[in-house]
Design an enzyme around this catalytic site. Sequence first.
Site, PDB file in Angstrom:
ATOM      1  N   TYR A 143      75.436  47.969  18.041  1.00 25.12           N
ATOM      2  CA  TYR A 143      76.634  47.663  18.832  1.00 25.12           C
ATOM      3  C   TYR A 143      76.587  46.251  19.411  1.00 25.12           C
ATOM      4  CZ  TYR A 143      79.001  52.227  19.146  1.00 25.12           C
ATOM      5  OH  TYR A 143      79.706  53.376  18.884  1.00 25.12           O
ATOM      6  N   LYS A 189      66.070  56.464  10.850  1.00 21.67           N
ATOM      7  CA  LYS A 189      66.214  56.325   9.394  1.00 21.67           C
ATOM      8  C   LYS A 189      65.072  55.435   8.920  1.00 21.67           C
ATOM      9  CE  LYS A 189      68.518  56.925   5.519  1.00 21.67           C
ATOM     10  NZ  LYS A 189      68.633  58.247   4.852  1.00 21.67           N
ATOM     11  N   ASP A 221      70.250  61.684   8.420  1.00 24.45           N
ATOM     12  CA  ASP A 221      71.073  62.472   7.489  1.00 24.45           C
ATOM     13  C   ASP A 221      70.698  63.955   7.576  1.00 24.45           C
ATOM     14  OD1 ASP A 221      68.621  61.713   6.447  1.00 24.45           O
ATOM     15  OD2 ASP A 221      69.366  61.244   4.431  1.00 24.45           O
ATOM     16  N   ASP A 245      76.142  57.937  18.688  1.00 27.52           N
ATOM     17  CA  ASP A 245      77.600  58.017  18.748  1.00 27.52           C
ATOM     18  C   ASP A 245      78.083  59.095  17.778  1.00 27.52           C
ATOM     19  OD1 ASP A 245      80.268  57.203  19.412  1.00 27.52           O
ATOM     20  OD2 ASP A 245      80.355  56.155  17.486  1.00 27.52           O
ATOM     21  N   ASP A 249      79.238  63.281  18.695  1.00 22.08           N
ATOM     22  CA  ASP A 249      80.555  63.830  18.347  1.00 22.08           C
ATOM     23  C   ASP A 249      80.401  65.075  17.477  1.00 22.08           C
ATOM     24  OD1 ASP A 249      82.077  61.928  19.704  1.00 22.08           O
ATOM     25  OD2 ASP A 249      83.484  61.699  18.027  1.00 22.08           O
TER      26      ASP A 249
HETATM   27  C1  IPM Z   1      82.021  56.864  22.913  1.00 19.88           C
HETATM   28  C2  IPM Z   1      83.126  56.107  22.244  1.00 19.88           C
HETATM   29  C3  IPM Z   1      82.854  54.618  22.400  1.00 19.88           C
HETATM   30  C4  IPM Z   1      81.528  54.300  21.753  1.00 19.88           C
HETATM   31  C5  IPM Z   1      83.962  53.715  21.863  1.00 19.88           C
HETATM   32  C6  IPM Z   1      85.315  54.058  22.458  1.00 19.88           C
HETATM   33  C7  IPM Z   1      83.653  52.269  22.045  1.00 19.88           C
HETATM   34  O1  IPM Z   1      83.241  56.476  20.907  1.00 19.88           O
HETATM   35  O2  IPM Z   1      81.908  56.788  24.143  1.00 19.88           O
HETATM   36  O3  IPM Z   1      81.259  57.557  22.220  1.00 19.88           O
HETATM   37  O4  IPM Z   1      81.445  54.172  20.522  1.00 19.88           O
HETATM   38  O5  IPM Z   1      80.542  54.186  22.485  1.00 19.88           O
HETATM   39 MN    MN Z   2      81.882  58.058  20.298  1.00 21.49          MN
END
Ligand code: IPM
Ligand code: MN
Length: 352
Positions: A143, A189, A221, A245, A249
Amino acid sequence: MKHKIAVLAGDGIGPEVMDASLKVLDRAAESFGFSVEYRRALIGGAAIDERGRALPEESIDICRSCDAVLLGSVGGPKWDKLPADQRPERAGLLALRKELSLYANLRPVRVYPAIRELSPLKNELLEGGVDLLTVRELSSGIYFSEPKAHNSDEGYDTMRYRRPTVQRIAETAFDLARQRRGRLTSVDKSNVLYSSILWRETVEEVSRNYPDVELEHMYVDNAAMQMIINPGRFDVILTGNLFGDILSDESAALPGSLGLLPSASLGPKQHLYEPSGGSAPDIAGKGVANPLAQILSIAMMCDYSLEQKEAARAIYRAVERSIEKRVLSADLLRRGKASSTEKVAEAVALEI
Ligand code: IPM
Ligand code: MN
């Protein structure tokens, strides 16, 4: 004991969810004998509308003057036409993460037995329960590392990790694993990436100080696959910024609603607590949003910032009980009558 809390409700469902959830904190404070002072500040689209920018200086000052920061959510269609670097998500939330040097992003996920029918996974995959915590490095990695650039010919980013950065996040994860079930899965990885080789070496080194925590390494993976076929095997997952990230999710899908997922971002001073979901502009202002992610974020704040462990435990238990009693917002119901944001928060407060 008086705790000062910066309250940044933000946009969309943020304000209504925040107002309802603070009543739970008021109740916990009363029950456990501490007091709270809320210092309200603007962030996101609301700040753009009133002050012309997503994170006004005064909001940063308010955050720095407090013991912890409680955030609602930012963004919405109204501000989507702005240039990317002025939009609420980047100029508000990412900027605040940077200002407070937040480096560890904690995203706990539980599948509550009482509503496990909401999970997209089959029942048999949820046997034994799911209760995992992703610890994502938030300040470095691909990032932020240089060089990175974009022109008409090419675009590139650099995945770079330095030993102290990995050490710091690994210590955070081991400390947390120790307070949970004592299992840590470090995800990388390292069969391909040099940054992951350093990651793995450093995590190994840190693990020598935590003989009571069982460490395993897993390629990202494979981790993505294990999360679906055997989510119950995980306790704490430690990983870098990008992998975290994505995996967080993926883990967020397990309970069946984003409305249940809190998060904490730890820094050297103030930590920040926010629901993992977004501002949900489609249901904003209707009083139907699920406040549980915000309420659970408050529990994490009591735990990690306010040293009010009893209050934290009471809030976790109260959420569980109100779910069992099926006081549920619409996102948690397939059929039956949904409760409003306020009613859900009130039910939790009553359980404390
Ligand atoms: C999160 C979001 C952020 C990230 C974005 C909105 C920049 O996806 O908080 O996970 O990738 O950190
Ligand atoms: Mn995110």
